[in-house]
Structures are given as structure tokens and as C-alpha cells.
Design an enzyme around this catalytic site. Structure first.
Site, PDB file in Angstrom:
ATOM      1  N   GLY A 212      69.144  11.865  42.537  1.00 33.43           N
ATOM      2  CA  GLY A 212      67.406  11.790  42.718  1.00 33.43           C
ATOM      3  C   GLY A 212      67.357  10.740  43.465  1.00 33.43           C
ATOM      4  N   SER A 213      66.277  10.043  43.255  1.00 37.63           N
ATOM      5  CA  SER A 213      65.867   8.645  44.308  1.00 37.63           C
ATOM      6  C   SER A 213      67.467   7.265  44.492  1.00 37.63           C
ATOM      7  CB  SER A 213      64.594   8.535  43.424  1.00 37.63           C
ATOM      8  OG  SER A 213      63.479   9.648  44.157  1.00 37.63           O
ATOM      9  N   THR A 214      67.816   7.509  43.568  1.00 39.76           N
ATOM     10  CA  THR A 214      68.532   6.930  43.701  1.00 39.76           C
ATOM     11  C   THR A 214      69.583   6.550  44.784  1.00 39.76           C
ATOM     12  OG1 THR A 214      70.470   7.642  42.614  1.00 39.76           O
ATOM     13  CG2 THR A 214      69.333   6.312  40.851  1.00 39.76           C
TER      14      THR A 214
END
Length: 483
Positions: A212-214
Site C-alpha cells: 500500500g502507501s508505505t
């Protein structure tokens, strides 16, 4: 001599010669293969004829041995706080073999490693006094991670950015290795195998999932390293909403009111703007993003810590729309918690990645070092200026953005949240991620952490990196700074 007798004699002689040749072949060429065969029970008998050596955490053994009653296996493995350390030790079972550190260092722990033997032992074949394996694990960090994960399904890893020492590694749900260490533990073994939550899987190392956004940290690093943008505070060319290239699919942001149109990388990390990082990935192209991901450790097939970690993957052969989706850690991007901790560790360490490892040394029974498996050389991943800018932006995420639950009084904390889609059309509960670092300037201590919560039992609307994963990371980082 009678012809029949002569023929019989010749035949018998040939049979004797054949037997001698076969015996010579077995003893001279096949002896080691037969001795090492997994079905050779003599090996198991010898392995458990004496107490095993130990796996050590902070000077204290977390393993042991106890005598058995009856049978030809005199001792079996025991574990202190087995569920707490299972992701580190693995198990050593009389019936089901050994995994992780127990398996990798089985020869040292059972005393059959030649380095443990004196010259007389080598000649006589006598088993030597077992050795020990000393880990880098910090019990405070390990306990903080385990207790914070609690009943959640997930994993967490903590690394010392300067040295690469793994300070904590937890996978939940866990299991007690003592329950399967004997020969009569079939029911316990079957229960573990049938458990749909897969407690035997080390999620910290062996289960790569969409980050995801990591993953936006990797994309931001690629944008700065390739000169797409000069700093994290330069405005980007990012329409909001953003239409994936060559499609009619509109990519929106989780927070519709966030100032994501043409946002700087700092603002885009703060609000986790999908439009910005999808556009950046598409503008850079898959080759440049992949090169950056690989520098952080993605697509490494043999990452040993010393337990082999599963490969984290940045895909290839994509069109521009698919490349854009990788910019937000989706499509076919996968990462382990170890991998995301490595990303943050490199940024925390001025752009240099120290090889992660959880064994500091291997010793003989008297404590003399057989093998030093400590800190190795660092590899530069990004320029120091890039790392400094991204750390600054990550601090903004924690101080003013989506990662406020990671704050620690008196420490510099930077992080990035992630909520990754799970299942076709995100039909399953999303994964909650958080990766971060913390530094205490007064003590010089620092740590990098990655946490994933696969399932907490929370409603879909309550799943977020800040809500579920960041509090776990905060407890781990606080324990690391206090160690």
C-alpha cells in the site's frame, strides 16, 4: 575338478566379489549420503542423546532440554516463552524436523559440527559438547511488539539502522514450539496445520503482501534520485483526480478534501495523496521505479538474516496504467515487513542500508566464538540529501499528517501509513501498514520499524495504518529507545 563344481565355484566367487564391490561403494562413496538421509533414525537418536545447545537472547537462553521417559530419544527441546520467540527460534521436533534458527544451526546445537570437535573427537567420531547461537534480539522490543499485536493477525520487525541488527521480530498468531517438540505430539501438529490463520508461517519474513502507501517512500526516493523533482517541497504536476494513463479509470484520494492537486512530495506523503504518487510512477516509468525498489532490497531472491526471507517483488512488463498503480503500492507490488523496515532503516541511516541480521555470533560450549555473524558493510541506496529530505517529510507525517499515533515525547519520529487493498475489487479486509523510524539525540539510540495488521477484527471503516499499525510501532520504537 568336476565341471559343475568348477562353474559353481566361479559363480560363488563372482558373487563374493560383487558383494565386496558393493560394500566398498556404500562405505566409500555413499556413506555420507546414507548417514545424512532423513529416514536414518540413528541421526535423530544421536541428535537427542544429549541436551542441546541454546539460542540466546540478551545473555539468557530461550531454549532448553529435558529428559524423556522411555524410548531411544533421551532428551527433547523445551522453550521459555515459546510463543513470544517462535518467529525467531522456529522449532526443533523429534518428529517433524527443525526450522529457522533451530534448523540452520542444528549441527552446532546438537554438537555434530566439526568446529566443536577436538582432534580426538574427529578420529573417534564422538559427539562434542553442543554450542550456542547468540541473537541480536532485544527482549524489551520483542515483548512490546508481541503484546501490542495481541490477538491481531499480523507481524512486526524492528531494526537498528546503523548496524542492521534485528531487535525484534514477531508473527501473530504464534504457537508454542514445545507443544510439537516430542514424538507423540501428532494432535498438536495437526491442529497447527489445520489452523486457517497459519500460525506456523513467519509473516515477518515469509509472507509478502501489497505494501500500500508505505511504498510511496520508494517512489518519492526515485523521484528525487532521478531529478524528476528537486526537493520534497517543490510542487508536482499532479491533477486531482488523476485518470490512469490510457484508461477512463479515475484514481481518487482517500481524503477528498486533502490538498493533493499539484501537491509537493511532503504534502503528498502527509496526506497520502494517491494522485501524486501514481503520476510520479507513470512519469518515471517502471524501469526507474524498479531500480530504486531493487536498491532497497526488492527482487532479492536470497535475503538471509540468516533465515531466508521471501522475495519482495516489484513487477515488470506493465503498461503505463499498471505502473501508475504500483506508485501507490498496489497492482502486483508485494513486500514483507522485513523489507519495509529495510526501506525506513536505509533512510534513517543517511541513505545507507546495513545488512539485516538476527544472529550476532555462534559459540562453542565454553563460549569461544566459532563464527562472527555481526555487522557487515553498508550499501548506499540513496544520496544523503535524499534521505534527509524524506526523513523530514516523514516527520511531517507523524507530527501533522496521517501518522500521529506514532509520536514519542522527546524523540524524532518519522513514518508512513499504508492501507492496502486485499482481494478482488478490495473485497476482503484491507491490510493496515505502518513503517517508521525513531531517534533519540540524547542517547544516540535509533530504530526502524515496520508493522502490518492483516486482520484485527475491526470493521472495514476502522482499518487504517494510523489507527491499527502505528500504535504498535510506537510501542516498539519506545522500547528500543529505552533499551
Amino acid at each position: 575338478m568336476n565341471k559343475t563344481i568348477r562353474r559353481a565355484s566361479v559363480f560363488c566367487l563372482l558373487m563374493v566379489l560383487a558383494l565386496l564391490v558393493r560394500a566398498t561403494w556404500v562405505q566409500g562413496y555413499q556413506a555420507k549420503a546414507l548417514a545424512d538421509d532423513e529416514h536414518n533414525r540413528r541421526n535423530t537418536i544421536a541428535q537427542y542423546a544429549h541436551p542441546l545447545g541454546d539460542i540466546i537472547v540478551a545473555g539468557s537462553p530461550v531454549t532448553g532440554s529435558k529428559g524423556t521417559s522411555g524410548g531411544d530419544l533421551r532428551y527433547k527441546r523445551t522453550y521459555t516463552q515459546g510463543e513470544l520467540y517462535a518467529a525467531v527460534t522456529g522449532y526443533s521436533s523429534q518428529a517433524y524436523g527443525a526450522t529457522q534458527l533451530e534448523g540452520i544451526y542444528s549441527d552446532v546445537l546438537d554438537g555434530t559440527d566439526d568446529r566443536l570437535k577436538n582432534p580426538a573427537d574427529l578420529i573417534t567420531g564422538e559427539q562434542a559438547t553442543p554450542g550456542n547461537v547468540l541473537t541480536t534480539i532485544d527482549p524489551g522490543v520483542q515483548k512490546a511488539a508481541y503484546e501490542a499485536l495481541g490477538d491481531d493477525k499480523g507481524a512486526a520487525v524492528a531494526i537498528d539502522p546503523k548496524t542492521g541488527r534485528i531487535l525484534g521480530m514477531v508473527s501473530t498468531p504464534s504457537y508454542d514450539p514445545s507443544a510439537i517438540s516430542g514424538t507423540n505430539d501428532g494432535d498438536a501438529w495437526k491442529k497447527l496445520l489445520d489452523d486457517q490463520e497459519k500460525p506456523l508461517v513467519n509473516r515477518a519474513l515469509r509472507q509478502p503482501l501489497a505494501p500500500g502507501s508505505t511504498f510511496k517512500l520508494v517512489v518519492a526516493a526515485a523521484a528525487l534520485e532521478n531529478g524528476l523533482y528537486g526537493s520534497v517541497d517543490e510542487a508536482t504536476d499532479s491533477p486531482d483526480p488523476y485518470t490512469l494513463p490510457g484508461t477512463r479509470t479515475v484514481l481518487r484520494n482517500e481524503n477528498a478534501s486533502a490538498p493533493c492537486e499539484n501537491a509537493t512530495l511532503r504534502t503528498a506523503l502527509r496526506y497520502s495523496c494517491n494522485n501524486v504518487f501514481a503520476k510520479v510512477a507513470a512519469d518515471l516509468g517502471q524501469d526507474k521505479v524498479k531500480k530504486m525498489a531493487d536498491a532497497f532490497g526488492f527482487d532479492t531472491k536470497k535475503l538471509d538474516v540468516p533465515v531466508r526471507a521471501a522475495e519482495s517483488v516489484y513487477p515488470t512488463g506493465m503498461d503505463k496504467a499498471q505502473t501508475a498503480l504500483t506508485g501507490i503500492g498496489q497492482f502486483e507490488v508485494t513486500a514483507t515487513p522485513l523489507q519495509m523496515a529495510m526501506v525506513t532503516a536505509a533512510l534513517a541511516n543517511g541513505g545507507e542500508l546495513a545488512a539485516p541480521h538476527m544472529v550476532s555470533s555462534v559459540t562453542d560450549g565454553d563460549g569461544s566464538t566459532l563464527e562472527e555473524t555481526g555487522d557487515g558493510e553498508n550499501e548506499r541506496v540513496v544520496e544523503e540529501k535524499t534521505a534527509e529530505q524524506l526523513r523530514s517529510a516523514m516527520v511531517t507525517v507523524v507530527e501533522e499528517g496521517t501518522g500521529t499515533n506514532a509520536k514519542i515525547a522527546g524523540a524524532e519520529v518519522g513514518g508512513k501509513t499504508g492501507t492496502a487493498q486485499n482481494g478482488v475489487d478490495n473485497s476482503n479486509t484491507p491490510y493496515a501498514w505502518f513503517t517508521s523510524y525513531a531517534k533519540d539525540d540524547s542517547s544516540g539510540k535509533e530504530v526502524a520499524v515496520a508493522v502490518i495488521v492483516e486482520d484485527s477484527g475491526s470493521a472495514r471503516s476502522e482499518v487504517s495504518g494510523n489507527g491499527l499499525a502505528a500504535p504498535i510501532a510506537q510501542k516498539m520504537m519506545k522500547a528500543a529507545l529505552e533499551r
